[in-house]
Write a protein that holds these residues in place. Structure first.
Motif, PDB file in Angstrom:
ATOM      1  N   PRO A 160       0.785  -1.237   0.000  1.00  0.00           N
ATOM      2  CA  PRO A 160       0.000   0.000   0.000  1.00  0.00           C
ATOM      3  C   PRO A 160       0.817   1.286   0.000  1.00  0.00           C
ATOM      4  O   PRO A 160       0.289   2.354  -0.335  1.00  0.00           O
ATOM      5  CB  PRO A 160      -0.820  -0.113   1.286  1.00  0.00           C
ATOM      6  CG  PRO A 160       0.001  -0.983   2.184  1.00  0.00           C
ATOM      7  CD  PRO A 160       0.658  -1.972   1.271  1.00  0.00           C
ATOM      8  N   PHE A 161       2.100   1.215   0.374  1.00  0.00           N
ATOM      9  CA  PHE A 161       2.851   2.446   0.584  1.00  0.00           C
ATOM     10  C   PHE A 161       3.867   2.750  -0.513  1.00  0.00           C
ATOM     11  O   PHE A 161       4.685   3.664  -0.367  1.00  0.00           O
ATOM     12  CB  PHE A 161       3.539   2.397   1.951  1.00  0.00           C
ATOM     13  CG  PHE A 161       2.574   2.233   3.085  1.00  0.00           C
ATOM     14  CD1 PHE A 161       1.512   3.119   3.242  1.00  0.00           C
ATOM     15  CD2 PHE A 161       2.679   1.165   3.968  1.00  0.00           C
ATOM     16  CE1 PHE A 161       0.594   2.956   4.263  1.00  0.00           C
ATOM     17  CE2 PHE A 161       1.771   1.008   4.998  1.00  0.00           C
ATOM     18  CZ  PHE A 161       0.719   1.901   5.155  1.00  0.00           C
ATOM     19  N   ALA A 162       3.801   2.017  -1.627  1.00  0.00           N
ATOM     20  CA  ALA A 162       4.701   2.293  -2.752  1.00  0.00           C
ATOM     21  C   ALA A 162       4.599   3.740  -3.237  1.00  0.00           C
ATOM     22  O   ALA A 162       5.619   4.354  -3.566  1.00  0.00           O
ATOM     23  CB  ALA A 162       4.410   1.318  -3.895  1.00  0.00           C
ATOM     24  N   PRO A 163       3.389   4.357  -3.305  1.00  0.00           N
ATOM     25  CA  PRO A 163       3.314   5.732  -3.822  1.00  0.00           C
ATOM     26  C   PRO A 163       4.067   6.762  -2.992  1.00  0.00           C
ATOM     27  O   PRO A 163       4.290   7.891  -3.455  1.00  0.00           O
ATOM     28  CB  PRO A 163       1.803   6.024  -3.805  1.00  0.00           C
ATOM     29  CG  PRO A 163       1.147   4.680  -3.886  1.00  0.00           C
ATOM     30  CD  PRO A 163       2.042   3.790  -3.081  1.00  0.00           C
ATOM     31  N   VAL A 164       4.469   6.402  -1.767  1.00  0.00           N
ATOM     32  CA  VAL A 164       5.205   7.332  -0.914  1.00  0.00           C
ATOM     33  C   VAL A 164       6.668   7.425  -1.338  1.00  0.00           C
ATOM     34  O   VAL A 164       7.340   8.425  -1.073  1.00  0.00           O
ATOM     35  CB  VAL A 164       5.100   6.892   0.564  1.00  0.00           C
ATOM     36  CG1 VAL A 164       5.930   7.771   1.488  1.00  0.00           C
ATOM     37  CG2 VAL A 164       3.636   6.906   1.012  1.00  0.00           C
ATOM     38  N   ALA A 165       7.181   6.388  -2.027  1.00  0.00           N
ATOM     39  CA  ALA A 165       8.607   6.310  -2.358  1.00  0.00           C
ATOM     40  C   ALA A 165       9.127   7.503  -3.153  1.00  0.00           C
ATOM     41  O   ALA A 165      10.221   8.000  -2.865  1.00  0.00           O
ATOM     42  CB  ALA A 165       8.905   5.001  -3.086  1.00  0.00           C
ATOM     43  N   PRO A 166       8.411   8.020  -4.176  1.00  0.00           N
ATOM     44  CA  PRO A 166       8.948   9.178  -4.898  1.00  0.00           C
ATOM     45  C   PRO A 166       9.066  10.436  -4.034  1.00  0.00           C
ATOM     46  O   PRO A 166       9.836  11.337  -4.356  1.00  0.00           O
ATOM     47  CB  PRO A 166       7.929   9.396  -6.023  1.00  0.00           C
ATOM     48  CG  PRO A 166       7.168   8.122  -6.138  1.00  0.00           C
ATOM     49  CD  PRO A 166       7.151   7.546  -4.767  1.00  0.00           C
TER      50      PRO A 166
END
Length: 507
Positions: A160-166
């Motif tokens: 769920p938290f992949a979009p936070v990486a950028p």
């Protein structure tokens, strides 16, 4: 006496359960949606650790070590293949080496769980635990040159938290995984507060996926990624090496492309000892066909102690001087010998295991095309793409804007294991953090092309010999993570840890 025996048995069951839960957590990382699956398992681990009556620092540390051992023994077992099957080390010594490495990594996990020894506060404990985990994971990436493999962040590419990486990188993903999993463990005590934290955090993370920070630049590149599938055990067999040279040379010259890439050490001899005329022939091919070629080989540099070898990528571009990239983040024991460990390398029977380091400020590789601006590619070799902070720093400090990531790898050392899939997830996380597409040329797999969102665009099958031909679109721009690095999440974690310690002293 009976009560003492009962307590010991209960403690043994507790530690054994944590060991198996740790192994289950590592197994979950390999599954589809593994990043989602890991979070409730972690919640179960925190719940189990909180069941200890009057946990002392010693008990908490041992509990964390049990969990860490289970996690890393299963997650890193493939190192046995490189030590025993390839390196010829005795099976018992190889098993012991894997266990000791897992224990060393488990020490970091057990240190992070000591945050649970602080007086627990309804709103603060989970945040302090997450901050402790971030700080310890950062240390795991720098102590003794670092080995941050099998962190929670890379599994979040399927979580769920992949979009936070950028925005804030893999460490921020780790923070959220630990915090949300803690709140899951507290649902019975604080159902409304914990549920609100879980739902709102996941929802906000998903909303972050609507932001993009990089955009396409130039026309797509035609690319050929060559996968030789040569056994590592034949790497020092002269006849096998000659066959390897022949395969890669023929594969390169069989068809032109804007960019042709071989794996790490595809030509496993020092550059000065390569067959006479080989590099000249490949340069002529580059000139005649307007192809840019990246070769993996053994480089040589001179210093005050004489000539040392490097793990090198050699770039050949049309009518242009050759490009050199020497690997800077070396693998302990495989590429450099830590002080006092020469005996271990001697037992491993690996020649050329003490390489020179390349500098951290090496320029990107310019991919030259007629009538168009050059595309700049940041090169990493093997497990250099584990270190997201280093790659972000290189892109941020580069004198030329980076448009593409290239990783050249040889994972034949680790046979048919989960190591290639683990490194693929790390490469996917690097693309996500930087907003740049990536090309991976490997010896045995996984050879693949990734989009700027880290998703696989195309790949070759594992343990097959072939060429992956494709078009890849280069991108320009910088994500917040490239601009800021790990400073925001490390700063937040330090503040939370200080707050947790201050609150402890007030009690």
């Amino acid at each position: 006496m009976i009560d003492l025996q009962s307590a010991r048995a209960s403690n043994s069951i507790h530690l054994l359960l944590l060991f198996f839960l740790g192994a289950l957590l590592a197994f979950a990382a390999e599954l589809p949606y593994g990043g989602w699956i890991q979070i409730p398992i972690l919640g179960l681990i925190w719940w189990r650790m909180n069941q200890q009556p009057n946990p002392s620092i010693k008990k908490q540390f041992i509990s964390g070590m049990s969990f860490g051992l289970g996690y890393f023994v299963l997650g890193l077992w493939w190192i046995y293949i490189s030590l025993h099957d390839v390196g010829g080390m005795h099976a018992v010594v190889s098993c012991l080496a894997v266990f000791l490495l897992a224990a060393g990594m488990g020490l970091f996990f057990s240190s992070a769980t000591l945050a649970l020894c602080l007086p627990q506060r309804r709103y603060l404990t989970g945040l302090v635990l997450a901050a402790s985990w971030v700080f310890i994971e950062y240390l795991r990436s720098v102590v003794l040159t670092g080995f941050p493999w099998m962190g929670f962040a890379e599994a979040q590419f399927n979580g769920p938290f992949a979009p936070v990486a950028p925005f804030f990188g893999g460490l921020a993903c780790t923070f959220l995984v630990v915090w949300v999993s803690w709140e899951i463990s507290q649902l019975k005590k604080n159902i409304f507060f914990s549920s609100a934290c879980i739902i709102s955090t996941i929802a906000l993370a998903q909303l972050a996926s609507f932001w993009t920070f990089t955009k396409p630049v130039g026309e797509p590149l035609s690319v050929r990624l060559i996968q030789g599938n040569f056994e590592q055990s034949l790497k020092f067999n002269r006849k096998a090496i000659e066959e390897q040279f022949s395969f890669y040379t023929n594969a390169i010259e069989s068809q032109s492309a804007d960019l042709i890439i071989t794996p790490e050490t595809a030509y496993p001899w020092p550059q000065s000892n390569l067959p006479v005329g080989l590099l000249e022939s490949l340069q002529q091919f580059s000139n005649n066909t307007s192809s840019n070629v990246l070769l993996g080989l053994i480089g040589e540099v001179s210093n005050s102690t004489g000539v040392k070898y490097t793990n090198r990528a050699l770039g050949l571009s049309p009518n242009t001087p050759g490009y050199l990239y020497d690997k800077s983040h070396l693998v302990p024991f495989g590429e450099f010998i830590p002080p006092g460990f020469q005996w271990f390398v001697n037992a491993f029977h690996v020649p050329m295991s003490d390489f020179a380091r390349g500098t951290l400020d090496q320029a990107p590789f310019s991919i030259v095309r007629s009538g168009q601006d050059a595309i700049q590619a940041a090169i990493t070799i093997c497990y250099e793409d584990v270190f997201g902070g280093e790659l972000a720093s290189r892109i941020r400090e580069s004198s030329k804007p980076v448009n593409l990531l290239i990783n050249m790898t040889n994972l034949a050392w680790f046979g048919n294991s989960q190591a290639p899939a683990q490194q693929l997830r790390l490469s996917q996380l690097r693309s996500l953090e930087t907003g740049l597409p990536a090309l991976r040329a490997t010896n045995t797999g996984i050879t693949a092309a990734l989009g700027p969102d880290g998703k696989v665009l195309s790949q070759l099958g594992d343990f097959t010999q072939g060429v992956l031909s494709l078009k890849i679109q280069a991108y320009s721009g910088k994500t917040p993570y490239v601009l800021w690095g790990n400073a925001p999440i490390l700063g937040l974690s330090c503040l939370l840890l200080i707050l947790g310690l201050i609150r402890q002293k007030r009690i």
